[in-house]
Motif scaffolding. Sequence first.
Motif, PDB file in Angstrom:
ATOM      1  N   GLY A   1       0.803  -1.219   0.000  1.00 40.21           N
ATOM      2  CA  GLY A   1       0.000   0.000   0.000  1.00 40.21           C
ATOM      3  C   GLY A   1       0.831   1.262   0.000  1.00 40.21           C
ATOM      4  N   ARG A   2       1.983   1.222   0.649  1.00 37.12           N
ATOM      5  CA  ARG A   2       2.855   2.405   0.693  1.00 37.12           C
ATOM      6  C   ARG A   2       3.360   2.769  -0.700  1.00 37.12           C
ATOM      7  N   TYR A   3       3.477   1.774  -1.576  1.00 34.57           N
ATOM      8  CA  TYR A   3       3.899   2.061  -2.950  1.00 34.57           C
ATOM      9  C   TYR A   3       2.769   2.732  -3.733  1.00 34.57           C
ATOM     10  N   HIS A   4       1.540   2.362  -3.448  1.00 35.69           N
ATOM     11  CA  HIS A   4       0.403   3.039  -4.075  1.00 35.69           C
ATOM     12  C   HIS A   4       0.369   4.511  -3.661  1.00 35.69           C
ATOM     13  N   VAL A   5       0.695   4.773  -2.387  1.00 44.62           N
ATOM     14  CA  VAL A   5       0.734   6.151  -1.903  1.00 44.62           C
ATOM     15  C   VAL A   5       1.866   6.922  -2.582  1.00 44.62           C
ATOM     16  N   LEU A   6       3.060   6.337  -2.623  1.00 48.63           N
ATOM     17  CA  LEU A   6       4.218   7.009  -3.215  1.00 48.63           C
ATOM     18  C   LEU A   6       4.028   7.273  -4.702  1.00 48.63           C
ATOM     19  N   LYS A   7       3.448   6.312  -5.409  1.00 49.11           N
ATOM     20  CA  LYS A   7       3.265   6.434  -6.854  1.00 49.11           C
ATOM     21  C   LYS A   7       1.940   7.100  -7.210  1.00 49.11           C
ATOM     22  N   ASP A   8       1.129   7.385  -6.193  1.00 53.96           N
ATOM     23  CA  ASP A   8      -0.184   8.016  -6.393  1.00 53.96           C
ATOM     24  C   ASP A   8      -1.028   7.211  -7.380  1.00 53.96           C
ATOM     25  N   VAL A   9      -1.074   5.897  -7.162  1.00 58.21           N
ATOM     26  CA  VAL A   9      -1.884   5.005  -7.990  1.00 58.21           C
ATOM     27  C   VAL A   9      -3.295   4.967  -7.424  1.00 58.21           C
ATOM     28  N   ARG A  10      -4.280   5.362  -8.213  1.00 57.79           N
ATOM     29  CA  ARG A  10      -5.661   5.444  -7.754  1.00 57.79           C
ATOM     30  C   ARG A  10      -6.358   4.093  -7.867  1.00 57.79           C
ATOM     31  N   HIS A  11      -7.453   3.946  -7.121  1.00 58.85           N
ATOM     32  CA  HIS A  11      -8.202   2.694  -7.108  1.00 58.85           C
ATOM     33  C   HIS A  11      -9.562   2.878  -7.770  1.00 58.85           C
ATOM     34  N   SER A  12     -10.110   1.769  -8.255  1.00 60.48           N
ATOM     35  CA  SER A  12     -11.363   1.797  -8.994  1.00 60.48           C
ATOM     36  C   SER A  12     -12.555   2.022  -8.082  1.00 60.48           C
ATOM     37  N   VAL A  13     -13.238   3.131  -8.283  1.00 59.88           N
ATOM     38  CA  VAL A  13     -14.451   3.414  -7.520  1.00 59.88           C
ATOM     39  C   VAL A  13     -15.578   2.490  -7.967  1.00 59.88           C
ATOM     40  N   ASP A  14     -15.560   2.090  -9.242  1.00 53.84           N
ATOM     41  CA  ASP A  14     -16.588   1.170  -9.747  1.00 53.84           C
ATOM     42  C   ASP A  14     -16.560  -0.151  -8.991  1.00 53.84           C
ATOM     43  N   ALA A  15     -15.363  -0.656  -8.711  1.00 45.95           N
ATOM     44  CA  ALA A  15     -15.249  -1.908  -7.970  1.00 45.95           C
ATOM     45  C   ALA A  15     -15.806  -1.756  -6.563  1.00 45.95           C
ATOM     46  N   HIS A  16     -15.567  -0.611  -5.953  1.00 43.99           N
ATOM     47  CA  HIS A  16     -16.107  -0.372  -4.612  1.00 43.99           C
ATOM     48  C   HIS A  16     -17.629  -0.345  -4.635  1.00 43.99           C
ATOM     49  N   GLU A  17     -18.203   0.236  -5.666  1.00 39.29           N
ATOM     50  CA  GLU A  17     -19.657   0.276  -5.791  1.00 39.29           C
ATOM     51  C   GLU A  17     -20.219  -1.138  -5.949  1.00 39.29           C
ATOM     52  N   GLN A  18     -19.558  -1.951  -6.743  1.00 41.97           N
ATOM     53  CA  GLN A  18     -20.003  -3.339  -6.907  1.00 41.97           C
ATOM     54  C   GLN A  18     -19.922  -4.099  -5.588  1.00 41.97           C
ATOM     55  N   LEU A  19     -18.837  -3.870  -4.842  1.00 41.49           N
ATOM     56  CA  LEU A  19     -18.676  -4.558  -3.563  1.00 41.49           C
ATOM     57  C   LEU A  19     -19.758  -4.127  -2.586  1.00 41.49           C
ATOM     58  N   ARG A  20     -20.111  -2.852  -2.595  1.00 42.20           N
ATOM     59  CA  ARG A  20     -21.189  -2.373  -1.721  1.00 42.20           C
ATOM     60  C   ARG A  20     -22.492  -3.105  -2.032  1.00 42.20           C
ATOM     61  N   CYS A  21     -22.774  -3.279  -3.310  1.00 45.04           N
ATOM     62  CA  CYS A  21     -24.010  -3.979  -3.704  1.00 45.04           C
ATOM     63  C   CYS A  21     -24.009  -5.414  -3.187  1.00 45.04           C
ATOM     64  N   HIS A  22     -22.879  -6.097  -3.303  1.00 43.07           N
ATOM     65  CA  HIS A  22     -22.806  -7.480  -2.836  1.00 43.07           C
ATOM     66  C   HIS A  22     -22.890  -7.562  -1.311  1.00 43.07           C
ATOM     67  N   ILE A  23     -22.366  -6.555  -0.638  1.00 42.39           N
ATOM     68  CA  ILE A  23     -22.483  -6.510   0.827  1.00 42.39           C
ATOM     69  C   ILE A  23     -23.943  -6.381   1.228  1.00 42.39           C
ATOM     70  N   MET A  24     -24.664  -5.470   0.598  1.00 43.57           N
ATOM     71  CA  MET A  24     -26.059  -5.249   0.945  1.00 43.57           C
ATOM     72  C   MET A  24     -26.935  -6.444   0.557  1.00 43.57           C
ATOM     73  N   ASP A  25     -26.550  -7.149  -0.514  1.00 43.46           N
ATOM     74  CA  ASP A  25     -27.316  -8.318  -0.964  1.00 43.46           C
ATOM     75  C   ASP A  25     -26.878  -9.608  -0.274  1.00 43.46           C
ATOM     76  N   ARG A  26     -25.814  -9.525   0.539  1.00 40.59           N
ATOM     77  CA  ARG A  26     -25.220 -10.699   1.202  1.00 40.59           C
ATOM     78  C   ARG A  26     -24.849 -11.759   0.159  1.00 40.59           C
ATOM     79  N   ASN A  27     -24.117 -11.332  -0.836  1.00 45.43           N
ATOM     80  CA  ASN A  27     -23.706 -12.208  -1.933  1.00 45.43           C
ATOM     81  C   ASN A  27     -22.212 -12.529  -1.793  1.00 45.43           C
ATOM     82  N   PRO A  28     -21.870 -13.620  -1.106  1.00 48.97           N
ATOM     83  CA  PRO A  28     -20.450 -13.915  -0.860  1.00 48.97           C
ATOM     84  C   PRO A  28     -19.663 -14.209  -2.126  1.00 48.97           C
ATOM     85  N   ASP A  29     -20.248 -14.939  -3.069  1.00 52.30           N
ATOM     86  CA  ASP A  29     -19.533 -15.255  -4.310  1.00 52.30           C
ATOM     87  C   ASP A  29     -19.263 -13.989  -5.124  1.00 52.30           C
TER      88      ASP A  29
END
Length: 227
Positions: free
Chosen positions: A164-192
Amino acid sequence: MSPASNLTWSAEPLSAEEAATVSIRDAILSGRLIPGQRLAQAELAAQLGVSRIPLRDALRRLDGDLVTIDGRRGCWVTSLGIGEIEEIYEIRIVLESRCASLAVAGLSDEEAQHLFGLSEQMDLMQSDARSGYSTRRAFYAELYSHANRPRMRGLILQLRDNVGRYHVLKDVRHSVDAHEQLRCHIMDRNPDGAAKVVVAHLEEARDDLLTTMNQDDDVAVLATEES
């Protein structure tokens, strides 16, 4: 001013050794102490306002993880090569997909809603590399705590910090779309679904980081050839 001069005490009532450990770890994870940088114990002790003994013990706590200690060559911030980063992601993909699946399957409504809020807060901090990493770590630490696999969770967080420290140093951003998908699976209780998103997200993060590091190496080589 050297990066070490930005070291600060933790606000928590810790022992000198514990506080020094927290401060040095935070400086490494936030990029104020960079990979390969030598750690002069006298300077660090003065910056933290501690004696050499608790500082030495703090560095030993971090040895083999974020810090490398050699009896003859001294002490420095651990640096990772491309192969090591690839291996860490290989391990993370296996562990985090499993942990995400176990965690999501057993969430209560209240727990799911809490994680949803943490994830939204995480995305709000995306534009700042340091704050973004801190909030992402907090979200995943909370998510994986619901898997009831404390050893697995501890290893995951250690591995996340290593890269993670390399992501900070290199300023590599993360996918917000993936986070949105994960939120949906959390709310739906979809482990797979949660496990698959985590795998894809980690693969993308790995590839983005390695691409950036390779590009930086190419630039460094070119600059050396032209000098």
